[in-house]
Design a protein around this motif. Sequence first.
Motif, PDB file in Angstrom:
ATOM      1  N   LEU A  48     -43.405  36.845  18.979  1.00 27.80           N
ATOM      2  CA  LEU A  48     -43.256  35.906  20.093  1.00 27.80           C
ATOM      3  C   LEU A  48     -41.776  35.719  20.383  1.00 27.80           C
ATOM      4  O   LEU A  48     -40.970  35.471  19.483  1.00 27.80           O
ATOM      5  CB  LEU A  48     -43.888  34.560  19.731  1.00 27.80           C
ATOM      6  CG  LEU A  48     -43.659  33.407  20.724  1.00 27.80           C
ATOM      7  CD1 LEU A  48     -44.391  33.675  22.034  1.00 27.80           C
ATOM      8  CD2 LEU A  48     -44.129  32.082  20.124  1.00 27.80           C
ATOM      9  N   ALA A  91     -49.014  45.474  17.200  1.00 24.19           N
ATOM     10  CA  ALA A  91     -48.738  44.512  18.275  1.00 24.19           C
ATOM     11  C   ALA A  91     -49.568  44.820  19.516  1.00 24.19           C
ATOM     12  O   ALA A  91     -49.863  43.929  20.316  1.00 24.19           O
ATOM     13  CB  ALA A  91     -47.259  44.525  18.622  1.00 24.19           C
ATOM     14  N   SER A 128     -44.650  39.206  22.941  1.00 25.63           N
ATOM     15  CA  SER A 128     -45.193  38.192  23.831  1.00 25.63           C
ATOM     16  C   SER A 128     -44.025  37.339  24.321  1.00 25.63           C
ATOM     17  O   SER A 128     -43.297  36.760  23.511  1.00 25.63           O
ATOM     18  CB  SER A 128     -46.213  37.318  23.086  1.00 25.63           C
ATOM     19  OG  SER A 128     -46.627  36.244  23.903  1.00 25.63           O
ATOM     20  N   LYS A 133     -54.076  45.535  18.126  1.00 28.38           N
ATOM     21  CA  LYS A 133     -54.807  44.343  17.690  1.00 28.38           C
ATOM     22  C   LYS A 133     -55.548  43.675  18.843  1.00 28.38           C
ATOM     23  O   LYS A 133     -56.620  43.108  18.671  1.00 28.38           O
ATOM     24  CB  LYS A 133     -53.824  43.350  17.049  1.00 28.38           C
ATOM     25  CG  LYS A 133     -54.466  42.108  16.468  1.00 28.38           C
ATOM     26  CD  LYS A 133     -53.429  41.261  15.730  1.00 28.38           C
ATOM     27  CE  LYS A 133     -54.057  40.001  15.148  1.00 28.38           C
ATOM     28  NZ  LYS A 133     -53.062  39.193  14.403  1.00 28.38           N
ATOM     29  N   TYR A 134     -54.980  43.772  20.054  1.00 29.94           N
ATOM     30  CA  TYR A 134     -55.550  43.055  21.194  1.00 29.94           C
ATOM     31  C   TYR A 134     -56.069  43.970  22.307  1.00 29.94           C
ATOM     32  O   TYR A 134     -56.825  43.517  23.171  1.00 29.94           O
ATOM     33  CB  TYR A 134     -54.490  42.105  21.776  1.00 29.94           C
ATOM     34  CG  TYR A 134     -53.965  41.101  20.765  1.00 29.94           C
ATOM     35  CD1 TYR A 134     -54.734  40.010  20.381  1.00 29.94           C
ATOM     36  CD2 TYR A 134     -52.704  41.254  20.177  1.00 29.94           C
ATOM     37  CE1 TYR A 134     -54.267  39.094  19.447  1.00 29.94           C
ATOM     38  CE2 TYR A 134     -52.232  40.344  19.244  1.00 29.94           C
ATOM     39  CZ  TYR A 134     -53.017  39.266  18.880  1.00 29.94           C
ATOM     40  OH  TYR A 134     -52.555  38.364  17.959  1.00 29.94           O
ATOM     41  N   ASP A 143     -47.703  43.103  13.836  1.00 35.37           N
ATOM     42  CA  ASP A 143     -48.317  42.054  14.654  1.00 35.37           C
ATOM     43  C   ASP A 143     -47.484  41.874  15.920  1.00 35.37           C
ATOM     44  O   ASP A 143     -46.444  42.512  16.082  1.00 35.37           O
ATOM     45  CB  ASP A 143     -48.416  40.737  13.875  1.00 35.37           C
ATOM     46  CG  ASP A 143     -49.579  39.855  14.358  1.00 35.37           C
ATOM     47  OD1 ASP A 143     -50.000  40.023  15.520  1.00 35.37           O
ATOM     48  OD2 ASP A 143     -50.058  39.025  13.574  1.00 35.37           O
ATOM     49  N   LEU A 144     -47.945  40.986  16.799  1.00 33.84           N
ATOM     50  CA  LEU A 144     -47.266  40.762  18.079  1.00 33.84           C
ATOM     51  C   LEU A 144     -46.223  39.655  17.923  1.00 33.84           C
ATOM     52  O   LEU A 144     -46.569  38.487  17.743  1.00 33.84           O
ATOM     53  CB  LEU A 144     -48.284  40.382  19.148  1.00 33.84           C
ATOM     54  CG  LEU A 144     -47.736  40.127  20.556  1.00 33.84           C
ATOM     55  CD1 LEU A 144     -47.101  41.396  21.131  1.00 33.84           C
ATOM     56  CD2 LEU A 144     -48.855  39.634  21.479  1.00 33.84           C
ATOM     57  N   SER A 200     -43.152  44.202  14.881  1.00 38.50           N
ATOM     58  CA  SER A 200     -44.170  44.565  15.869  1.00 38.50           C
ATOM     59  C   SER A 200     -45.030  45.740  15.422  1.00 38.50           C
ATOM     60  O   SER A 200     -46.046  46.037  16.052  1.00 38.50           O
ATOM     61  CB  SER A 200     -43.510  44.880  17.224  1.00 38.50           C
ATOM     62  OG  SER A 200     -42.435  45.767  17.065  1.00 38.50           O
ATOM     63  N   LYS A 218     -51.940  35.426  27.636  1.00 38.10           N
ATOM     64  CA  LYS A 218     -52.026  35.298  26.186  1.00 38.10           C
ATOM     65  C   LYS A 218     -52.147  36.674  25.527  1.00 38.10           C
ATOM     66  O   LYS A 218     -52.939  37.509  25.938  1.00 38.10           O
ATOM     67  CB  LYS A 218     -53.223  34.422  25.803  1.00 38.10           C
ATOM     68  CG  LYS A 218     -53.287  34.096  24.310  1.00 38.10           C
ATOM     69  CD  LYS A 218     -54.456  33.178  24.007  1.00 38.10           C
ATOM     70  CE  LYS A 218     -54.504  32.838  22.526  1.00 38.10           C
ATOM     71  NZ  LYS A 218     -55.671  31.972  22.185  1.00 38.10           N
ATOM     72  N   ASN A 219     -51.355  36.862  24.479  1.00 37.35           N
ATOM     73  CA  ASN A 219     -51.405  38.078  23.649  1.00 37.35           C
ATOM     74  C   ASN A 219     -51.146  39.363  24.430  1.00 37.35           C
ATOM     75  O   ASN A 219     -51.537  40.445  23.992  1.00 37.35           O
ATOM     76  CB  ASN A 219     -52.748  38.195  22.917  1.00 37.35           C
ATOM     77  CG  ASN A 219     -52.961  37.078  21.926  1.00 37.35           C
ATOM     78  OD1 ASN A 219     -52.007  36.584  21.324  1.00 37.35           O
ATOM     79  ND2 ASN A 219     -54.209  36.649  21.754  1.00 37.35           N
ATOM     80  N   ARG A 220     -50.497  39.253  25.565  1.00 38.42           N
ATOM     81  CA  ARG A 220     -50.176  40.470  26.320  1.00 38.42           C
ATOM     82  C   ARG A 220     -48.775  40.944  25.919  1.00 38.42           C
ATOM     83  O   ARG A 220     -47.777  40.284  26.215  1.00 38.42           O
ATOM     84  CB  ARG A 220     -50.210  40.228  27.822  1.00 38.42           C
ATOM     85  CG  ARG A 220     -49.807  41.476  28.649  1.00 38.42           C
ATOM     86  CD  ARG A 220     -49.911  41.250  30.131  1.00 38.42           C
ATOM     87  NE  ARG A 220     -51.298  41.101  30.558  1.00 38.42           N
ATOM     88  CZ  ARG A 220     -52.137  42.121  30.757  1.00 38.42           C
ATOM     89  NH1 ARG A 220     -51.724  43.353  30.557  1.00 38.42           N
ATOM     90  NH2 ARG A 220     -53.374  41.893  31.151  1.00 38.42           N
TER      91      ARG A 220
END
Length: 570
Positions: free
Chosen positions: A228, A303, A261, A306-307, A225-226, A222, A269-271
Amino acid sequence: MKTRFYTCLILISCSFTKIFAQQAGYIQTLGQQNKWVDSVYHKLSRRQKVAQLFMVRAHTNLGKAYEDSVAKVIETEQVGGVVFFQGGPGRQANLVNRYQHLSKVPLLIAQDGEWGLGMRLDSTLSYPYQMTLGAIQDDNLIYKMGQQVAYDFKRVGLQMNFAPDMDVNNNPDNPVINYRSFGDNKYNVARKGIAYFKGMQDAGLLTTAKHFPGHGDTNVDSHLDLPLLPFTRQRLDSLEEYPFREAIANNISGIMIAHMSIPALDTAKNRPSTLSRKIVTGVLKDSLGFKGLVVSDAMEMKAVTKYFPDGDAELQAFIAGNDIIELSLNLDKAILKIKKAVRKGLISQAEFEAKVKKVLAAKYWAGLNRLQDANPAGIVADLNRDATRQLIQQLSDAAVTMVIGSSDGIRLNPLQKTAIVSVGVDKYTVFQQELGQWSTGCHLFTVNKSTHVATLNRMLQMLKEYDQVYLSINDTRLRPASKLDYSSGVKEFIAALCSQNKTITSVFANAYTIAGLPGIEKSAGLLVCYQMSDDLQRSAVKVLTGQIKPTGKLPVSVNAFFATGAGNSL
């Protein structure tokens, strides 16, 4: 006479009240009126109240300009706390004192210390990794470790440890948890985590179980990236959340939220879970009834960033239900956005007040209402005291796990011709030097990670002449990964040597690495020692020379040959 009697009763009552206040955990103090907390709260402006929810990054190994920049943030923003990273204990104690004097409200100061101060600071001792501790059968040793860690933390001016890790690591390829977990058995993880944090809390340190609702079955870091977590609510309830539920039942003072996620809990999404009110408030606070400090994982991690850039992540984390937001990349913007959200009523005034007072109550519980400077005098010697070294050796002795062989069958015969071979190294190891002292006729051999095949074949032929061979597998990397970085030739050498029916193997590496060494199961004896520390090498020597019995049990399933719970002391 009657007056004197009632006076005595009052004095006795006051004494018991004082004793209870000293012994009560942080959770037990919440909900009680606290004059210091109320007084500080009412003196703060709305912006200052919001700032109490933030912790900023600090180092003592990046130079004076960096230290000054952090000092400026503390003085300007009047944040609630600081998280220290790499540096040294003396420098940190001095800097803690400087930063505390810049803050109108005492700072809550934290550090990641899953294996003690040595996780971040030079010149300090490291306790075994949590996977190593997961093998230990006497949880009281881990409680004692918690007490020692608390002493060390307080010695350098810290009030909070972002530990223990209570993730159930059931994915051998997990790149971010792995050896930081007590293992893949949820009951063992819960027991070990509770013993560790109770030791710390009973010694006056705030603790933080992480990473809710469970980061153990991911293959994405994390920080990058995020990840799952694709499992059902039933699976999450029964497995991932179990240690956290037990921690709550045992009054853990804090819980850190993971950046993941989790569609079964929040379909947005992507939260990341850190920014999800359904998860932080709905699951952790409402369903599980957690009343303590909810701490976000670092908001600078990819994580999140990015969003959710430009301070929006911090606002979402605040609304989600986090009480402490650590390591914001956009502190000024984040404070302004949250201040505006409070003014507009995006959360109730009561909830906002409860967050701030919860942080202030933690400061009071940790003794910050009567702040004293950390004392740097003699700090290195104190943090390297004999009592700690002895406990680390005790923990190491208790972790050694024999998964093949018997205590008598693996014992060194000092009169036989003996070879002691260490693989993955360029010089003789502590294991070789210590074991060699017990044999009158032994020879030491080293094999590095990529020794040429022709050399390995010659060595194999030579080793056939020995009556007993003691082989050690070593991971010299800073962090013990699930796969060894050995050449294929070296791995084949290990398999061939283990098949000679006289080889006793000790693995000073992540337990999962055994799965990548086919043929190792043919060893006449196999000790799992989890990491390459001097203490564990000495522990293995104690087992091989009959000084102690190996009482550890595997905390993870390695493969079909070696499952969770394997280990004997026969």
